[in-house]
Design a protein around this motif. Structure first.
Motif, PDB file in Angstrom:
ATOM      1  N   ILE A  28      70.465  46.770  62.844  1.00  0.00           N
ATOM      2  CA  ILE A  28      70.600  47.921  63.752  1.00  0.00           C
ATOM      3  C   ILE A  28      71.720  47.646  64.763  1.00  0.00           C
ATOM      4  N   GLU A  29      71.745  46.415  65.275  1.00  0.00           N
ATOM      5  CA  GLU A  29      72.811  46.037  66.224  1.00  0.00           C
ATOM      6  C   GLU A  29      74.187  46.176  65.573  1.00  0.00           C
ATOM      7  N   LEU A  30      74.295  45.742  64.305  1.00  0.00           N
ATOM      8  CA  LEU A  30      75.586  45.843  63.612  1.00  0.00           C
ATOM      9  C   LEU A  30      76.013  47.298  63.468  1.00  0.00           C
ATOM     10  N   LEU A  31      75.046  48.173  63.187  1.00  0.00           N
ATOM     11  CA  LEU A  31      75.364  49.610  63.072  1.00  0.00           C
ATOM     12  C   LEU A  31      75.857  50.164  64.398  1.00  0.00           C
ATOM     13  N   LEU A  32      75.249  49.720  65.486  1.00  0.00           N
ATOM     14  CA  LEU A  32      75.644  50.241  66.805  1.00  0.00           C
ATOM     15  C   LEU A  32      77.012  49.687  67.228  1.00  0.00           C
ATOM     16  N   HIS A  33      77.290  48.454  66.829  1.00  0.00           N
ATOM     17  CA  HIS A  33      78.644  47.908  67.077  1.00  0.00           C
ATOM     18  C   HIS A  33      79.671  48.736  66.315  1.00  0.00           C
ATOM     19  N   ALA A  34      79.350  49.067  65.059  1.00  0.00           N
ATOM     20  CA  ALA A  34      80.271  49.894  64.263  1.00  0.00           C
ATOM     21  C   ALA A  34      80.453  51.249  64.928  1.00  0.00           C
ATOM     22  N   ALA A  35      79.359  51.841  65.389  1.00  0.00           N
ATOM     23  CA  ALA A  35      79.429  53.165  66.022  1.00  0.00           C
ATOM     24  C   ALA A  35      80.405  53.147  67.196  1.00  0.00           C
ATOM     25  N   MET A  36      80.263  52.144  68.037  1.00  0.00           N
ATOM     26  CA  MET A  36      81.058  52.114  69.264  1.00  0.00           C
ATOM     27  C   MET A  36      82.468  51.567  69.051  1.00  0.00           C
ATOM     28  N   ALA A  37      82.783  51.214  67.799  1.00  0.00           N
ATOM     29  CA  ALA A  37      84.169  50.845  67.472  1.00  0.00           C
ATOM     30  C   ALA A  37      84.974  52.073  67.061  1.00  0.00           C
ATOM     31  N   ALA A  38      84.347  53.239  67.070  1.00  0.00           N
ATOM     32  CA  ALA A  38      85.016  54.467  66.603  1.00  0.00           C
ATOM     33  C   ALA A  38      86.138  54.873  67.557  1.00  0.00           C
ATOM     34  N   PRO A  39      87.094  55.637  67.044  1.00  0.00           N
ATOM     35  CA  PRO A  39      88.125  56.172  67.945  1.00  0.00           C
ATOM     36  C   PRO A  39      87.513  57.245  68.849  1.00  0.00           C
ATOM     37  N   CYS A  99      81.789  61.691  68.944  1.00  0.00           N
ATOM     38  CA  CYS A  99      80.477  61.276  68.422  1.00  0.00           C
ATOM     39  C   CYS A  99      80.391  61.446  66.908  1.00  0.00           C
ATOM     40  N   THR A 100      81.174  62.364  66.382  1.00  0.00           N
ATOM     41  CA  THR A 100      81.238  62.507  64.926  1.00  0.00           C
ATOM     42  C   THR A 100      81.889  61.265  64.316  1.00  0.00           C
ATOM     43  N   CYS A 101      82.944  60.781  64.971  1.00  0.00           N
ATOM     44  CA  CYS A 101      83.589  59.542  64.493  1.00  0.00           C
ATOM     45  C   CYS A 101      82.595  58.379  64.546  1.00  0.00           C
ATOM     46  N   ALA A 102      81.850  58.294  65.626  1.00  0.00           N
ATOM     47  CA  ALA A 102      80.864  57.208  65.763  1.00  0.00           C
ATOM     48  C   ALA A 102      79.791  57.326  64.676  1.00  0.00           C
ATOM     49  N   SER A 103      79.390  58.557  64.391  1.00  0.00           N
ATOM     50  CA  SER A 103      78.353  58.773  63.368  1.00  0.00           C
ATOM     51  C   SER A 103      78.843  58.333  61.998  1.00  0.00           C
ATOM     52  N   GLU A 104      80.067  58.696  61.673  1.00  0.00           N
ATOM     53  CA  GLU A 104      80.620  58.300  60.373  1.00  0.00           C
ATOM     54  C   GLU A 104      80.695  56.775  60.269  1.00  0.00           C
ATOM     55  N   ASN A 105      81.046  56.129  61.372  1.00  0.00           N
ATOM     56  CA  ASN A 105      81.065  54.660  61.336  1.00  0.00           C
ATOM     57  C   ASN A 105      79.681  54.091  61.026  1.00  0.00           C
ATOM     58  N   ILE A 106      78.639  54.714  61.578  1.00  0.00           N
ATOM     59  CA  ILE A 106      77.273  54.249  61.287  1.00  0.00           C
ATOM     60  C   ILE A 106      76.981  54.412  59.792  1.00  0.00           C
ATOM     61  N   LEU A 107      77.370  55.561  59.242  1.00  0.00           N
ATOM     62  CA  LEU A 107      77.087  55.819  57.821  1.00  0.00           C
ATOM     63  C   LEU A 107      77.815  54.809  56.929  1.00  0.00           C
ATOM     64  N   ILE A 108      79.053  54.522  57.276  1.00  0.00           N
ATOM     65  CA  ILE A 108      79.836  53.581  56.457  1.00  0.00           C
ATOM     66  C   ILE A 108      79.315  52.155  56.628  1.00  0.00           C
ATOM     67  N   ALA A 109      78.986  51.803  57.857  1.00  0.00           N
ATOM     68  CA  ALA A 109      78.469  50.447  58.107  1.00  0.00           C
ATOM     69  C   ALA A 109      77.136  50.239  57.378  1.00  0.00           C
ATOM     70  N   ALA A 110      76.315  51.291  57.337  1.00  0.00           N
ATOM     71  CA  ALA A 110      75.035  51.173  56.616  1.00  0.00           C
ATOM     72  C   ALA A 110      75.297  50.856  55.141  1.00  0.00           C
ATOM     73  N   GLU A 111      76.239  51.574  54.559  1.00  0.00           N
ATOM     74  CA  GLU A 111      76.598  51.309  53.151  1.00  0.00           C
ATOM     75  C   GLU A 111      77.070  49.859  52.990  1.00  0.00           C
ATOM     76  N   ALA A 112      77.898  49.411  53.906  1.00  0.00           N
ATOM     77  CA  ALA A 112      78.440  48.043  53.819  1.00  0.00           C
ATOM     78  C   ALA A 112      77.328  46.996  53.862  1.00  0.00           C
ATOM     79  N   LEU A 113      76.280  47.301  54.601  1.00  0.00           N
ATOM     80  CA  LEU A 113      75.178  46.337  54.762  1.00  0.00           C
ATOM     81  C   LEU A 113      74.127  46.460  53.653  1.00  0.00           C
TER      82      LEU A 113
END
Ligand SMILES: Cc1cc2nc3c(=O)[nH]c(=O)nc-3n(C[C@H](O)[C@H](O)[C@H](O)COP(=O)(O)O)c2cc1C
Length: 173
Positions: A28-39, A99-113
Protein backbone atom coordinates in the motif's frame (compact mmCIF):
# COMPACT_ATOMS: atom_id res chain seq x y z
CA UNK A 1 10.34 -9.70 -10.26
CA UNK A 2 9.14 -6.20 -11.24
CA UNK A 3 8.24 -5.80 -14.93
CA UNK A 4 9.72 -2.99 -17.00
CA UNK A 5 7.60 0.15 -17.37
CA UNK A 6 6.35 -0.42 -20.91
CA UNK A 7 5.35 -4.03 -20.24
CA UNK A 8 3.58 -2.96 -17.05
CA UNK A 9 1.64 -0.26 -18.91
CA UNK A 10 0.61 -2.68 -21.66
CA UNK A 11 -0.42 -5.35 -19.16
CA UNK A 12 -2.37 -3.03 -16.85
CA UNK A 13 -6.02 -3.91 -16.78
CA UNK A 14 -9.04 -3.17 -14.66
CA UNK A 15 -9.14 -5.97 -12.12
CA UNK A 16 -12.56 -6.74 -10.68
CA UNK A 17 -11.94 -10.27 -9.38
CA UNK A 18 -9.88 -10.76 -6.25
CA UNK A 19 -8.73 -13.73 -4.19
CA UNK A 20 -9.56 -12.11 -0.86
CA UNK A 21 -5.94 -12.17 0.36
CA UNK A 22 -5.08 -8.90 2.13
CA UNK A 23 -2.63 -6.48 0.50
CA UNK A 24 0.41 -5.82 2.71
CA UNK A 25 0.97 -2.39 4.24
CA UNK A 26 4.30 -2.29 2.45
CA UNK A 27 2.58 -2.64 -0.93
CA UNK A 28 0.00 0.00 0.00
CA UNK A 29 2.88 2.35 0.85
CA UNK A 30 4.48 1.63 -2.54
CA UNK A 31 1.20 2.49 -4.28
CA UNK A 32 0.97 5.78 -2.40
CA UNK A 33 4.58 6.64 -3.26
CA UNK A 34 3.72 6.00 -6.92
CA UNK A 35 0.60 8.15 -6.61
CA UNK A 36 2.49 11.12 -5.24
CA UNK A 37 5.20 10.82 -7.90
CA UNK A 38 2.62 11.90 -10.50
CA UNK A 39 2.97 15.14 -12.43
CA UNK A 40 0.92 18.08 -11.15
CA UNK A 41 0.27 21.52 -12.60
CA UNK A 42 2.71 24.11 -11.17
CA UNK A 43 3.88 21.40 -8.76
CA UNK A 44 0.93 22.12 -6.48
CA UNK A 45 0.17 18.49 -5.45
CA UNK A 46 -3.54 19.02 -4.66
CA UNK A 47 -4.26 15.50 -3.48
CA UNK A 48 -5.11 13.49 -0.41
CA UNK A 49 -5.53 9.71 -0.18
CA UNK A 50 -7.80 7.82 2.17
CA UNK A 51 -6.80 4.18 2.65
CA UNK A 52 -9.57 1.87 3.79
CA UNK A 53 -8.96 -1.68 4.94
CA UNK A 54 -11.77 -1.97 7.48
CA UNK A 55 -14.27 -4.53 6.13
CA UNK A 56 -17.27 -2.77 7.64
CA UNK A 57 -16.28 0.53 6.00
CA UNK A 58 -15.60 -1.16 2.65
CA UNK A 59 -19.02 -2.79 2.73
CA UNK A 60 -20.68 0.48 3.71
CA UNK A 61 -19.09 2.17 0.67
CA UNK A 62 -20.45 -0.47 -1.70
CA UNK A 63 -23.97 0.32 -0.49
CA UNK A 64 -23.88 3.72 -2.21
CA UNK A 65 -21.56 2.89 -5.10
CA UNK A 66 -23.21 0.32 -7.36
CA UNK A 67 -20.17 -0.03 -9.62
CA UNK A 68 -17.70 -0.65 -6.78
CA UNK A 69 -19.03 -3.95 -5.44
CA UNK A 70 -15.59 -5.56 -5.83
CA UNK A 71 -14.31 -3.44 -2.92
CA UNK A 72 -15.50 -6.09 -0.47
CA UNK A 73 -13.37 -8.87 -1.93
CA UNK A 74 -10.42 -6.61 -2.79
CA UNK A 75 -9.86 -5.87 0.88
CA UNK A 76 -8.35 -2.43 0.35
CA UNK A 77 -9.74 0.75 -1.14
CA UNK A 78 -7.87 3.95 -1.90
CA UNK A 79 -10.01 7.05 -2.24
CA UNK A 80 -8.22 9.71 -4.27
CA UNK A 81 -9.37 13.15 -3.16
CA UNK A 82 -8.85 16.42 -5.05
CA UNK A 83 -8.30 19.68 -3.15
CA UNK A 84 -9.11 22.63 -5.45
CA UNK A 85 -7.84 25.26 -3.00
CA UNK A 86 -4.39 23.59 -3.14
CA UNK A 87 -4.32 23.31 -6.94
CA UNK A 88 -2.82 25.62 -9.54
CA UNK A 89 -4.92 28.79 -9.67
CA UNK A 90 -7.25 27.25 -7.05
CA UNK A 91 -8.72 25.42 -10.00
CA UNK A 92 -11.03 22.43 -9.62
CA UNK A 93 -10.09 21.38 -13.14
CA UNK A 94 -6.37 21.29 -12.30
CA UNK A 95 -7.10 19.44 -9.06
CA UNK A 96 -9.01 16.78 -10.98
CA UNK A 97 -6.37 16.53 -13.71
CA UNK A 98 -3.56 16.15 -11.16
CA UNK A 99 -5.49 13.55 -9.16
CA UNK A 100 -6.22 11.66 -12.36
CA UNK A 101 -2.47 11.41 -12.96
CA UNK A 102 -1.98 10.17 -9.40
CA UNK A 103 -4.76 7.61 -9.87
CA UNK A 104 -3.23 6.24 -13.05
CA UNK A 105 0.08 5.87 -11.24
CA UNK A 106 -1.67 3.77 -8.58
CA UNK A 107 -3.21 1.55 -11.27
CA UNK A 108 0.12 1.04 -13.02
CA UNK A 109 2.04 0.48 -9.79
CA UNK A 110 -0.52 -2.14 -8.74
CA UNK A 111 0.10 -4.01 -11.99
CA UNK A 112 3.86 -3.77 -11.45
CA UNK A 113 3.52 -5.30 -7.99
CA UNK A 114 1.35 -8.17 -9.24
CA UNK A 115 -1.72 -6.65 -7.61
CA UNK A 116 -5.02 -5.77 -9.24
CA UNK A 117 -6.85 -2.45 -9.15
CA UNK A 118 -9.65 -0.62 -10.91
CA UNK A 119 -10.86 2.99 -11.03
CA UNK A 120 -14.41 3.08 -9.71
CA UNK A 121 -16.07 6.40 -10.37
CA UNK A 122 -17.25 8.86 -7.75
CA UNK A 123 -16.70 12.21 -9.49
CA UNK A 124 -18.56 13.78 -11.29
CA UNK A 125 -21.74 12.20 -9.88
CA UNK A 126 -22.98 14.58 -7.15
CA UNK A 127 -24.95 11.90 -5.36
CA UNK A 128 -21.93 9.59 -5.23
CA UNK A 129 -19.59 12.39 -4.13
CA UNK A 130 -21.92 13.36 -1.30
CA UNK A 131 -22.32 9.73 -0.28
CA UNK A 132 -18.55 9.17 -0.06
CA UNK A 133 -18.06 12.47 1.78
CA UNK A 134 -20.65 11.46 4.34
CA UNK A 135 -19.28 7.92 4.84
CA UNK A 136 -15.68 9.05 5.25
CA UNK A 137 -16.18 12.46 6.94
CA UNK A 138 -14.66 14.30 3.97
CA UNK A 139 -15.25 18.09 4.06
CA UNK A 140 -17.58 19.53 1.41
CA UNK A 141 -14.82 21.45 -0.44
CA UNK A 142 -12.82 18.25 -1.08
CA UNK A 143 -13.70 16.20 -4.18
CA UNK A 144 -13.57 12.42 -3.86
CA UNK A 145 -12.52 11.55 -7.41
CA UNK A 146 -12.70 7.77 -7.27
CA UNK A 147 -12.38 4.72 -5.10
CA UNK A 148 -9.67 2.31 -6.24
CA UNK A 149 -10.18 -1.23 -4.94
CA UNK A 150 -6.80 -2.95 -4.62
CA UNK A 151 -6.27 -6.64 -4.04
CA UNK A 152 -4.70 -9.83 -5.25
CA UNK A 153 -6.08 -10.72 -8.68
CA UNK A 154 -7.59 -14.13 -9.43
CA UNK A 155 -6.21 -13.90 -12.98
CA UNK A 156 -9.68 -13.73 -14.57
CA UNK A 157 -9.22 -10.16 -15.82
CA UNK A 158 -7.13 -9.72 -18.95
CA UNK A 159 -5.56 -6.69 -20.57
CA UNK A 160 -7.22 -5.58 -23.79
CA UNK A 161 -5.39 -4.37 -26.86
CA UNK A 162 -6.71 -0.86 -27.41
CA UNK A 163 -4.06 0.45 -29.76
CA UNK A 164 -5.64 1.78 -32.94
CA UNK A 165 -3.52 3.46 -35.59
CA UNK A 166 -6.66 5.28 -36.81
CA UNK A 167 -6.50 7.43 -33.69
CA UNK A 168 -3.15 8.86 -34.65
CA UNK A 169 -2.61 11.88 -36.87
CA UNK A 170 0.84 12.99 -37.86
CA UNK A 171 1.57 16.67 -38.38
CA UNK A 172 -2.09 17.69 -38.92
CA UNK A 173 -5.64 16.48 -38.22
C1 LIG B 1 -13.08 7.88 -15.27
C2 LIG B 1 -13.24 6.38 -15.18
C3 LIG B 1 -14.32 5.85 -14.50
C4 LIG B 1 -14.46 4.47 -14.36
N1 LIG B 1 -15.47 3.99 -13.58
C5 LIG B 1 -15.55 2.65 -13.36
C6 LIG B 1 -16.50 2.12 -12.43
O1 LIG B 1 -17.24 2.85 -11.77
N2 LIG B 1 -16.54 0.76 -12.23
C7 LIG B 1 -15.70 -0.07 -12.92
O2 LIG B 1 -15.79 -1.29 -12.71
N3 LIG B 1 -14.78 0.40 -13.81
C8 LIG B 1 -14.68 1.73 -14.03
N4 LIG B 1 -13.69 2.23 -14.86
C9 LIG B 1 -12.78 1.31 -15.55
C10 LIG B 1 -13.13 1.21 -17.04
O3 LIG B 1 -14.33 0.49 -17.20
C11 LIG B 1 -11.96 0.51 -17.77
O4 LIG B 1 -10.79 1.28 -17.61
C12 LIG B 1 -12.24 0.30 -19.26
O5 LIG B 1 -13.31 -0.60 -19.44
C13 LIG B 1 -11.02 -0.21 -20.02
O6 LIG B 1 -10.60 -1.44 -19.47
P1 LIG B 1 -9.13 -1.62 -18.88
O7 LIG B 1 -8.97 -0.66 -17.73
O8 LIG B 1 -9.06 -3.05 -18.45
O9 LIG B 1 -8.14 -1.31 -19.97
C14 LIG B 1 -13.53 3.60 -14.98
C15 LIG B 1 -12.44 4.15 -15.68
C16 LIG B 1 -12.28 5.50 -15.76
C17 LIG B 1 -11.06 6.07 -16.46
Amino acid sequence: MIKDALTTIQERKSVRHFTGKQVSNNDIELLLHAAMAAPAAVHMLPWKFIVITDKVKLKALTEGLPFAQMLKKAGTGIVVCAVPEEAAMNSEVYAILDCTCASENILIAAEALGLGAVWTAVYPNNEHMDFVRKELYIPKHIIPLNVIPVGHPTGDDKAQVKYDANNIHWEKW
